[in-house]
Design a protein around this motif. Structure first.
Motif, PDB file in Angstrom:
ATOM      1  N   ARG A 101     -36.694 108.160  39.597  1.00  0.00           N
ATOM      2  CA  ARG A 101     -36.744 106.782  40.109  1.00  0.00           C
ATOM      3  C   ARG A 101     -35.323 106.253  40.332  1.00  0.00           C
ATOM      4  NH1 ARG A 101     -40.610 107.361  36.306  1.00  0.00           N
ATOM      5  NH2 ARG A 101     -39.222 106.659  34.643  1.00  0.00           N
ATOM      6  N   MET A 102     -34.438 106.574  39.412  1.00  0.00           N
ATOM      7  CA  MET A 102     -33.032 106.180  39.550  1.00  0.00           C
ATOM      8  C   MET A 102     -32.397 106.888  40.748  1.00  0.00           C
ATOM      9  SD  MET A 102     -30.301 106.212  36.447  1.00  0.00           S
ATOM     10  CE  MET A 102     -28.897 105.095  36.426  1.00  0.00           C
ATOM     11  N   ASN A 103     -32.715 108.164  40.926  1.00  0.00           N
ATOM     12  CA  ASN A 103     -32.208 108.908  42.074  1.00  0.00           C
ATOM     13  C   ASN A 103     -32.663 108.278  43.383  1.00  0.00           C
ATOM     14  OD1 ASN A 103     -31.246 110.646  40.117  1.00  0.00           O
ATOM     15  ND2 ASN A 103     -32.697 112.294  40.556  1.00  0.00           N
ATOM     16  N   ALA A 104     -33.940 107.869  43.431  1.00  0.00           N
ATOM     17  CA  ALA A 104     -34.485 107.262  44.644  1.00  0.00           C
ATOM     18  C   ALA A 104     -33.768 105.960  44.980  1.00  0.00           C
ATOM     19  CB  ALA A 104     -35.986 107.016  44.467  1.00  0.00           C
ATOM     20  N   THR A 105     -33.477 105.167  43.965  1.00  0.00           N
ATOM     21  CA  THR A 105     -32.742 103.917  44.179  1.00  0.00           C
ATOM     22  C   THR A 105     -31.343 104.199  44.708  1.00  0.00           C
ATOM     23  OG1 THR A 105     -33.980 102.748  42.468  1.00  0.00           O
ATOM     24  CG2 THR A 105     -31.825 101.865  43.034  1.00  0.00           C
TER      25      THR A 105
ATOM     26  N   ALA B 219     -23.222 110.527  38.425  1.00  0.00           N
ATOM     27  CA  ALA B 219     -22.454 109.699  37.493  1.00  0.00           C
ATOM     28  C   ALA B 219     -23.233 108.474  37.017  1.00  0.00           C
ATOM     29  CB  ALA B 219     -21.143 109.266  38.160  1.00  0.00           C
ATOM     30  N   TRP B 220     -24.035 107.888  37.876  1.00  0.00           N
ATOM     31  CA  TRP B 220     -24.827 106.715  37.470  1.00  0.00           C
ATOM     32  C   TRP B 220     -25.829 107.098  36.389  1.00  0.00           C
ATOM     33  CZ3 TRP B 220     -29.157 103.947  40.606  1.00  0.00           C
ATOM     34  CH2 TRP B 220     -29.309 102.627  40.137  1.00  0.00           C
ATOM     35  N   PHE B 221     -26.482 108.252  36.581  1.00  0.00           N
ATOM     36  CA  PHE B 221     -27.382 108.804  35.560  1.00  0.00           C
ATOM     37  C   PHE B 221     -26.633 108.988  34.235  1.00  0.00           C
ATOM     38  CE2 PHE B 221     -28.303 112.741  33.305  1.00  0.00           C
ATOM     39  CZ  PHE B 221     -29.650 112.612  32.971  1.00  0.00           C
ATOM     40  N   THR B 222     -25.459 109.593  34.317  1.00  0.00           N
ATOM     41  CA  THR B 222     -24.681 109.878  33.108  1.00  0.00           C
ATOM     42  C   THR B 222     -24.282 108.593  32.399  1.00  0.00           C
ATOM     43  OG1 THR B 222     -23.818 111.843  34.231  1.00  0.00           O
ATOM     44  CG2 THR B 222     -22.691 111.151  32.235  1.00  0.00           C
ATOM     45  N   SER B 223     -23.913 107.577  33.172  1.00  0.00           N
ATOM     46  CA  SER B 223     -23.518 106.301  32.576  1.00  0.00           C
ATOM     47  C   SER B 223     -24.666 105.665  31.795  1.00  0.00           C
ATOM     48  CB  SER B 223     -23.025 105.344  33.668  1.00  0.00           C
ATOM     49  OG  SER B 223     -21.882 105.852  34.303  1.00  0.00           O
ATOM     50  N   LEU B 224     -25.856 105.654  32.386  1.00  0.00           N
ATOM     51  CA  LEU B 224     -27.002 105.073  31.667  1.00  0.00           C
ATOM     52  C   LEU B 224     -27.352 105.891  30.436  1.00  0.00           C
ATOM     53  CD1 LEU B 224     -29.266 103.045  31.300  1.00  0.00           C
ATOM     54  CD2 LEU B 224     -30.659 104.378  32.905  1.00  0.00           C
ATOM     55  N   LEU B 225     -27.317 107.215  30.583  1.00  0.00           N
ATOM     56  CA  LEU B 225     -27.621 108.084  29.440  1.00  0.00           C
ATOM     57  C   LEU B 225     -26.694 107.778  28.267  1.00  0.00           C
ATOM     58  CD1 LEU B 225     -28.988 110.496  28.063  1.00  0.00           C
ATOM     59  CD2 LEU B 225     -27.461 112.010  29.351  1.00  0.00           C
ATOM     60  N   ILE B 226     -25.403 107.726  28.522  1.00  0.00           N
ATOM     61  CA  ILE B 226     -24.436 107.466  27.450  1.00  0.00           C
ATOM     62  C   ILE B 226     -24.566 106.038  26.934  1.00  0.00           C
ATOM     63  CG2 ILE B 226     -21.966 107.242  26.953  1.00  0.00           C
ATOM     64  CD1 ILE B 226     -21.516 109.620  28.845  1.00  0.00           C
ATOM     65  N   TYR B 227     -24.754 105.096  27.840  1.00  0.00           N
ATOM     66  CA  TYR B 227     -24.793 103.687  27.437  1.00  0.00           C
ATOM     67  C   TYR B 227     -26.080 103.325  26.712  1.00  0.00           C
ATOM     68  CZ  TYR B 227     -23.168  98.866  27.638  1.00  0.00           C
ATOM     69  OH  TYR B 227     -22.698  97.615  27.307  1.00  0.00           O
ATOM     70  N   THR B 228     -27.057 104.206  26.734  1.00  0.00           N
ATOM     71  CA  THR B 228     -28.272 103.964  25.945  1.00  0.00           C
ATOM     72  C   THR B 228     -27.943 103.868  24.459  1.00  0.00           C
ATOM     73  OG1 THR B 228     -29.598 105.144  27.594  1.00  0.00           O
ATOM     74  CG2 THR B 228     -30.626 104.762  25.464  1.00  0.00           C
ATOM     75  N   THR B 229     -26.863 104.511  24.021  1.00  0.00           N
ATOM     76  CA  THR B 229     -26.458 104.391  22.619  1.00  0.00           C
ATOM     77  C   THR B 229     -26.098 102.953  22.273  1.00  0.00           C
ATOM     78  OG1 THR B 229     -24.159 104.943  23.179  1.00  0.00           O
ATOM     79  CG2 THR B 229     -25.611 106.768  22.586  1.00  0.00           C
ATOM     80  N   VAL B 230     -25.691 102.166  23.277  1.00  0.00           N
ATOM     81  CA  VAL B 230     -25.405 100.742  23.089  1.00  0.00           C
ATOM     82  C   VAL B 230     -26.667  99.908  23.319  1.00  0.00           C
ATOM     83  CG1 VAL B 230     -24.056  98.769  23.923  1.00  0.00           C
ATOM     84  CG2 VAL B 230     -22.991 101.043  23.764  1.00  0.00           C
ATOM     85  N   LEU B 231     -27.399 100.220  24.392  1.00  0.00           N
ATOM     86  CA  LEU B 231     -28.613  99.472  24.710  1.00  0.00           C
ATOM     87  C   LEU B 231     -29.639  99.550  23.583  1.00  0.00           C
ATOM     88  CD1 LEU B 231     -29.116 100.466  28.466  1.00  0.00           C
ATOM     89  CD2 LEU B 231     -28.225  98.310  27.553  1.00  0.00           C
TER      90      LEU B 231
END
Length: 490
Positions: free
Chosen positions: A407-411, A146-158
Motif C-alpha cells: 500500500r505504501m509502494n502504491a502511494t 527509503a520511505w519504507f525504511t524510514s517508517l520501519l525504523i521510526y516505528t520504534t518511536v511511534l
C-alpha cells in the motif's frame, strides 16, 4: 549445497557473505547485489540462502548463478518449525521464526567460512551478533525503498507515542524529513498491535539499528529527501547512526525467452504493436478472491486492450496465502486440472478474448515480458522487485496493493513518482469493479499525451543513470566495496 572450485587469486580477495531469507522476493535482490560486488568490484562472494524447501524457480535461479561461476551458494536448512507457528501466522512471523531457528546452523557455516564482511537482509538481523563474535563489519540490505525504511525504523518511536491502533488514528504519521504516512498505508504487521506479527515486526525495527550500515534498493534521484532523512543525525529521533547507501535499482535481468515453455507466449507478443499489451500479475505470493478475479476478467475484456494475465486460483483466505506455496516456475502444480483458468474465470472469457489476450497459469518470465517492446503497461501488486522491474523498463503501472508494504509502494508510485494509477478504494477493503478496472487500463495504455507514460520514461532514464559508472548508486556501492577491501581475510 552448491559449491565450486576456488582460484588461487580468490584466496586473497576480501570475502563477503550475503544472507537471504526464504522466498524469491528476497533471494533475487540478494543475488543481484552479489553479482555487482563480484563483477564490478572484484570481491569474493558466498551467498547463504535460508530455505525450508526451495521451489523449482529458486533452484533454477541458484543453479544459473553457479553456472556463471560468480560465487558459492550455500543452502542453510531450517529445522522443523511447525510447533512454533500457528496456521494464521503471517509472513513476518513465519520468516522471523525461520531466521531465528537457523542461527545455530548459520553460526557453524560462518565460523567455517570466516568471511571478511557479512551482509544480511532485514529478517536476518540476528545473524549480526555472529558477525560481532567474528569481529567483522556487518551490514543490512533493505531490498526496498527509503520511505519504507524510514517508517520501519521510526516505528520504534511511534510504538511509544501512538495510543491505540495505528489504523484508528485520524491524522497521518509524521516521520521527520519524510512524507507523512496515512494510517491505511501502514505495513500489514501494524494493522493490529495486539498480535505476534506486530511484536516480530517491532523486533525487526530495533534490529535495523544494530548494523554498521544500511544498503537500500533505491537511488538518489527518486528518493533524495527520504535518503537524506535517514542520514541526518537530527532526524528520525537521532536513532539511526550508521551510513546509508542508495545502491539501486538492482533488478534481475530478463529471462531467456527461447525456452519451449515460453516460445508460444513470445511468438504472440512479437506480433503485437509497440506498447499495446498490458501485463497483469499479482506476484508470486498474491491471490484474489473469486469475485475480484471475475471483475478483473470483465475489466480486461471491457477495455478491449491486449493483455497477458498470469492467473492463480482464487482464494477465500489471506491475499498473501500463496507466499510460501508458489514460485514453482512451471512445476506440475501449475498443470493440475483444478488450477486451469477455465475453472474460475467467467464462462466464455477465454474464447471471447482469445484474439486479444493470453492467459498464463501460475508463472511467467516477468522480467523478459516487461522488457519487451510490445508491453506498455503493468497491472501489479506493487511488490518492490516487480515495481523496480517496471520502472527500469519505463512501463507505467496500475497499482493494486495486496499485502506487506505494498500500500505504501502504491502511494509512492502514484503520488510522488507519478508513474501509476490505482483504484479509488484499496482492493483489500472493497472489490474493484470491472468498469473502474477498464478505465484504469485505458488510462495508462494511452500512447500519446499521457503524462504517466512520459513520467515512467523519465524514471527509467534516471535509473540507468544511477547505475552507470558516474551514477550515484554505482558510487555508493563503490564506497561500500572500498570498505570491504580494507577488511582483512579472516
Amino acid at each position: 549445497m552448491f559449491n565450486r572450485a576456488v582460484s588461487q587469486m580468490e584466496i586473497h580477495m576480501p570475502h563477503v557473505a550475503l544472507l537471504s531469507s526464504p522466498g524469491l522476493g528476497h533471494i533475487i535482490p540478494v543475488i543481484e547485489l552479489g553479482k555487482r560486488l563480484v563483477l564490478q568490484h572484484n570481491l569474493k562472494l558466498t551467498i547463504l540462502v535460508v530455505a525450508s524447501q526451495t521451489s523449482e524457480a529458486e533452484d533454477q535461479l541458484m543453479k544459473s548463478v553457479m553456472s556463471d561461476k560468480l560465487c558459492d551458494i550455500v543452502e542453510v536448512a531450517v529445522p522443523d518449525i511447525s510447533d512454533l507457528i500457528d496456521a494464521n501466522d503471517g509472513i513476518v512471523t513465519r520468516l522471523r521464526v525461520m531466521m531465528r531457528q537457523v542461527c545455530p546452523s548459520l553460526r557453524s557455516v560462518l565460523c567455517s567460512l570466516r568471511p571478511s564482511v557479512l551482509i544480511v537482509d532485514i529478517f536476518g538481523f540476528e545473524a549480526l551478533s555472529i558477525a560481532e563474535e567474528l569481529k567483522i563489519p556487518k551490514f543490512i540490505y533493505v531490498a526496498s525503498h527509503a520511505w519504507f525504511t524510514s517508517l520501519l525504523i521510526y516505528t520504534t518511536v511511534l510504538d511509544r507515542q501512538v495510543q491505540g491502533q495505528y489504523v484508528d488514528q485520524e491524522e497521518p504519521f509524521q516521520i521527520p524529513g519524510c512524507s507523512p504516512v496515512r494510517p491505511e498505508d501502514v505495513f500489514d504487521p501494524m494493522l493490529d498491535r495486539n498480535t505476534r506479527e506486530y511484536q516480530e515486526y517491532l523486533r525487526v525495527a530495533f534490529g535495523m539499528l544494530k548494523s554498521d550500515g544500511l544498503l537500500l534498493n533505491s537511488w538518489e534521484d527518486v528518493q533524495h529527501k527520504d535518503l537524506e532523512s535517514l542520514r541526518d543525525p537530527d532526524l528520525l529521533g537521532g536513532i539511526l547512526k550508521v551510513p546509508v547507501y542508495g545502491i539501486g535499482p538492482l533488478v534481475r535481468p530478463a529471462e531467456s525467452n527461447s525456452q519451449d515453455s515460453n516460445r508460444n507466449l513470445f511468438d504472440w507478443l512479437d506480433k503485437q504493436s509497440f506498447e499495446s499489451v498490458i501485463f497483469v500479475s499479482f506476484g508470486s505470493g498474491g491471490t484474489l478472491s473469486f469475485e475480484q478475479t471475475t471483475e478483473v476478467a470483465w475489466g480486461l475484456e471491457l477495455s478491449q486492450q491486449r493483455f497477458i494475465w498470469v492467473t492463480r486460483p482464487p482464494t477465500a483466505g489471506r491475499a498473501d496465502s500463496a507466499f510460501f506455496s508458489t514460485g514453482d516456475g512451471g512445476s506440475q502444480q501449475s498443470d493440475r486440472d483444478d488450477h486451469h483458468p477455465s475453472n474460475f474465470l467467467p464462462e466464455g472469457f477465454l474464447s471471447r478474448t482469445k484474439n486479444i489476450g493470453v492467459v498464463v497459469q501460475q508463472w511467467a518470465p516477468q522480467a523478459a515480458l516487461l522488457s519487451h517492446p510490445s508491453v506498455g503497461g503493468f497491472l501489479s501488486h506493487c511488490g518492490w522487485n516487480s515495481t523496480l522491474e517496471s520502472l527500469t523498463n519505463g512501463v507505467p503501472m496500475i497499482a493494486w496493493p495486496l499485502y506487506a508494504e505494498q500500500r505504501m509502494n502504491a502511494t509512492l508510485l502514484e503520488e510522488e513518482l507519478g508513474v501509476a494509477v490505482r483504484p479509488k478504494v484499496l482492493p483489500t477493503k472493497k472489490v474493484v469493479e470491472r468498469d473502474e478496472t477498464a478505465t484504469m487500463v485505458k488510462q495508462i495504455m494511452k500512447l500519446n499525451n499521457n503524462p504517466i507514460r512520459d513520467r515512467a520514461r523519465l524514471i527509467q532514464h534516471s535509473a540507468l543513470k544511477a547505475l552507470s559508472e558516474a551514477g550515484s548508486s554505482f558510487i555508493a556501492l563503490s564506497q561500500l566495496a572500498q570498505q570491504c577491501q580494507k577488511c582483512p581475510n579472516q
